[in-house]
Design a protein around this motif. Structure first.
Motif, PDB file in Angstrom:
ATOM      1  N   THR A   1       0.793  -1.287  -0.100  1.00  0.00           N
ATOM      2  CA  THR A   1       0.013   0.225  -0.126  1.00  0.00           C
ATOM      3  C   THR A   1       0.870   1.264   0.078  1.00  0.00           C
ATOM      4  OG1 THR A   1      -1.830  -1.083   0.885  1.00  0.00           O
ATOM      5  CG2 THR A   1      -1.861   1.427   1.176  1.00  0.00           C
ATOM      6  N   ASP A   2       1.884   1.244   0.722  1.00  0.00           N
ATOM      7  CA  ASP A   2       2.767   2.395   0.897  1.00  0.00           C
ATOM      8  C   ASP A   2       3.597   2.597  -0.306  1.00  0.00           C
ATOM      9  OD1 ASP A   2       4.234   4.472   2.439  1.00  0.00           O
ATOM     10  OD2 ASP A   2       5.900   3.091   2.495  1.00  0.00           O
ATOM     11  N   ALA A   3       3.993   1.559  -0.968  1.00  0.00           N
ATOM     12  CA  ALA A   3       4.835   1.659  -2.364  1.00  0.00           C
ATOM     13  C   ALA A   3       4.123   1.952  -3.289  1.00  0.00           C
ATOM     14  CB  ALA A   3       5.384   0.096  -2.413  1.00  0.00           C
ATOM     15  N   ILE A   4       2.724   1.697  -3.680  1.00  0.00           N
ATOM     16  CA  ILE A   4       2.172   1.945  -5.123  1.00  0.00           C
ATOM     17  C   ILE A   4       0.987   3.069  -4.544  1.00  0.00           C
ATOM     18  CG2 ILE A   4       2.369  -0.482  -6.113  1.00  0.00           C
ATOM     19  CD1 ILE A   4      -0.478  -0.993  -5.388  1.00  0.00           C
ATOM     20  N   VAL A   5       0.825   3.251  -3.549  1.00  0.00           N
ATOM     21  CA  VAL A   5       0.115   4.661  -3.222  1.00  0.00           C
ATOM     22  C   VAL A   5      -1.455   4.500  -3.847  1.00  0.00           C
ATOM     23  CG1 VAL A   5      -0.198   7.160  -3.127  1.00  0.00           C
ATOM     24  CG2 VAL A   5       2.087   6.209  -3.107  1.00  0.00           C
ATOM     25  N   LEU A   6      -2.221   3.552  -3.379  1.00  0.00           N
ATOM     26  CA  LEU A   6      -3.561   3.518  -3.961  1.00  0.00           C
ATOM     27  C   LEU A   6      -4.305   4.508  -3.488  1.00  0.00           C
ATOM     28  CD1 LEU A   6      -4.023  -0.324  -3.347  1.00  0.00           C
ATOM     29  CD2 LEU A   6      -3.615   0.809  -5.414  1.00  0.00           C
ATOM     30  N   LYS A   7      -5.453   4.883  -4.559  1.00  0.00           N
ATOM     31  CA  LYS A   7      -6.423   5.870  -3.964  1.00  0.00           C
ATOM     32  C   LYS A   7      -7.655   4.900  -3.199  1.00  0.00           C
ATOM     33  CE  LYS A   7      -5.572   9.117  -7.648  1.00  0.00           C
ATOM     34  NZ  LYS A   7      -5.639   9.234  -9.161  1.00  0.00           N
ATOM     35  N   PRO A   8      -8.389   5.602  -2.457  1.00  0.00           N
ATOM     36  CA  PRO A   8      -9.256   4.572  -2.008  1.00  0.00           C
ATOM     37  C   PRO A   8     -10.093   3.585  -2.805  1.00  0.00           C
ATOM     38  CG  PRO A   8      -9.500   6.736  -0.746  1.00  0.00           C
ATOM     39  CD  PRO A   8      -8.407   6.545  -2.085  1.00  0.00           C
TER      40      PRO A   8
ATOM     41  N   GLU B   1     -10.000  -0.410  -3.214  1.00  0.00           N
ATOM     42  CA  GLU B   1     -11.202  -1.452  -3.141  1.00  0.00           C
ATOM     43  C   GLU B   1     -11.501  -2.411  -4.119  1.00  0.00           C
ATOM     44  OE1 GLU B   1     -16.006  -0.153  -3.674  1.00  0.00           O
ATOM     45  OE2 GLU B   1     -14.788   1.179  -2.215  1.00  0.00           O
ATOM     46  N   LYS B   2     -10.831  -1.989  -5.438  1.00  0.00           N
ATOM     47  CA  LYS B   2     -10.814  -2.963  -6.389  1.00  0.00           C
ATOM     48  C   LYS B   2      -9.823  -3.993  -6.492  1.00  0.00           C
ATOM     49  CE  LYS B   2     -13.781   0.232  -9.206  1.00  0.00           C
ATOM     50  NZ  LYS B   2     -13.874   0.943 -10.433  1.00  0.00           N
ATOM     51  N   PHE B   3      -8.647  -3.273  -6.088  1.00  0.00           N
ATOM     52  CA  PHE B   3      -7.059  -3.653  -6.327  1.00  0.00           C
ATOM     53  C   PHE B   3      -7.196  -4.902  -5.320  1.00  0.00           C
ATOM     54  CE2 PHE B   3      -2.933  -4.244  -4.513  1.00  0.00           C
ATOM     55  CZ  PHE B   3      -2.045  -4.299  -5.479  1.00  0.00           C
ATOM     56  N   TRP B   4      -7.451  -4.835  -3.833  1.00  0.00           N
ATOM     57  CA  TRP B   4      -7.153  -5.879  -3.186  1.00  0.00           C
ATOM     58  C   TRP B   4      -7.867  -7.423  -3.239  1.00  0.00           C
ATOM     59  CZ3 TRP B   4      -2.672  -6.028  -1.131  1.00  0.00           C
ATOM     60  CH2 TRP B   4      -1.983  -4.733  -0.647  1.00  0.00           C
ATOM     61  N   PRO B   5      -9.064  -7.277  -3.469  1.00  0.00           N
ATOM     62  CA  PRO B   5      -9.618  -8.522  -3.880  1.00  0.00           C
ATOM     63  C   PRO B   5      -8.906  -9.199  -5.009  1.00  0.00           C
ATOM     64  CG  PRO B   5     -11.478  -6.969  -3.620  1.00  0.00           C
ATOM     65  CD  PRO B   5     -10.132  -6.141  -3.889  1.00  0.00           C
TER      66      PRO B   5
ATOM     67  N   ILE C   1       1.734  -0.935 -11.397  1.00  0.00           N
ATOM     68  CA  ILE C   1       2.142  -2.241 -11.294  1.00  0.00           C
ATOM     69  C   ILE C   1       3.719  -2.539 -11.301  1.00  0.00           C
ATOM     70  CG2 ILE C   1       2.066  -4.359 -13.103  1.00  0.00           C
ATOM     71  CD1 ILE C   1      -0.625  -3.062 -14.002  1.00  0.00           C
ATOM     72  N   VAL C   2       4.607  -1.895 -12.135  1.00  0.00           N
ATOM     73  CA  VAL C   2       5.745  -1.913 -11.905  1.00  0.00           C
ATOM     74  C   VAL C   2       6.274  -1.646 -10.359  1.00  0.00           C
ATOM     75  CG1 VAL C   2       8.110  -1.059 -12.604  1.00  0.00           C
ATOM     76  CG2 VAL C   2       6.206  -1.398 -14.200  1.00  0.00           C
ATOM     77  N   LYS C   3       5.781  -0.749  -9.994  1.00  0.00           N
ATOM     78  CA  LYS C   3       6.063  -0.352  -8.442  1.00  0.00           C
ATOM     79  C   LYS C   3       5.626  -1.632  -7.399  1.00  0.00           C
ATOM     80  CE  LYS C   3       5.874   4.485  -8.437  1.00  0.00           C
ATOM     81  NZ  LYS C   3       5.027   5.725  -7.972  1.00  0.00           N
ATOM     82  N   LEU C   4       4.290  -1.997  -7.795  1.00  0.00           N
ATOM     83  CA  LEU C   4       4.073  -3.531  -7.191  1.00  0.00           C
ATOM     84  C   LEU C   4       4.839  -4.624  -7.172  1.00  0.00           C
ATOM     85  CD1 LEU C   4       1.735  -5.312  -5.716  1.00  0.00           C
ATOM     86  CD2 LEU C   4       0.785  -5.698  -8.015  1.00  0.00           C
ATOM     87  N   GLN C   5       5.523  -4.656  -8.449  1.00  0.00           N
ATOM     88  CA  GLN C   5       6.054  -6.024  -8.574  1.00  0.00           C
ATOM     89  C   GLN C   5       7.842  -5.739  -7.932  1.00  0.00           C
ATOM     90  OE1 GLN C   5       6.456  -5.920 -12.754  1.00  0.00           O
ATOM     91  NE2 GLN C   5       4.915  -7.396 -13.125  1.00  0.00           N
TER      92      GLN C   5
END
Length: 150
Positions: free
Chosen positions: A37-44, A48-52, A124-128
């Motif tokens: 969460t800290d690395a990719i800075v998700l908006k709320p 909500e869609k990303f985590w599932p 996505i690159v940040k996620l990896q």
């Protein structure tokens, strides 16, 4: 009576070990979630869609990795060690591993395609990178604790 006490003692130790392992896994999962969460800075709305989606594919990937390792280890252990498996059995273990590796690769492709509908390519690159960095930190911590005797 002594046997009953001994069996009860063993059950308590075993069950506390299992509970401890589950708590450790949960703790690691929470740390990983915070790290990503800290690395990719998700908006709320993105979160909500990303985590599932992310959790679904992460679970699939983890199961495939366990299948690879579990299958190899069972076969090697049943044979009495790597030195005792036949060339045919070794080739079969390699083939099975490659099938699972292909499934892992295909699952990762599906995950990236699904996530690209939710977050940007840069995220996505940040996620990896975050996943690699997190795994590296976990291994470093494990090594540190092992050296310290914990």
């Amino acid at each position: 009576m002594k046997k009953l006490l001994f069996i009860t003692f063993l059950l308590i130790i075993t069950s506390s070990s299992v509970v401890s392992q589950k708590m450790n896994r949960q703790k690691i999962t929470l740390l990983k979630t915070a790290f990503i969460t800290d690395a990719i800075v998700l908006k709320p709305k993105e979160a909500e869609k990303f985590w599932p989606v992310y959790n679904q594919y992460s679970n699939q990937l983890q199961q495939l990795k366990f299948k690879i390792e579990g299958g190899k280890m069972r076969e090697i252990k049943a044979a009495g060690g790597v030195e005792n498996i036949s060339e045919t059995d070794a080739q079969e273990i390699i083939n099975q591993s490659l099938v699972f590796e292909k499934e892992i690769y295909e699952t990762k492709i599906k995950m990236v395609k699904e996530l690209s509908k939710i977050i940007s390519a840069q995220q996505i690159v940040k996620l990896q990178k975050a996943e690699r960095d997190f795994n590296k930190r976990i291994l470093q911590e494990y090594g540190r604790r092992k050296r310290m005797g914990q």
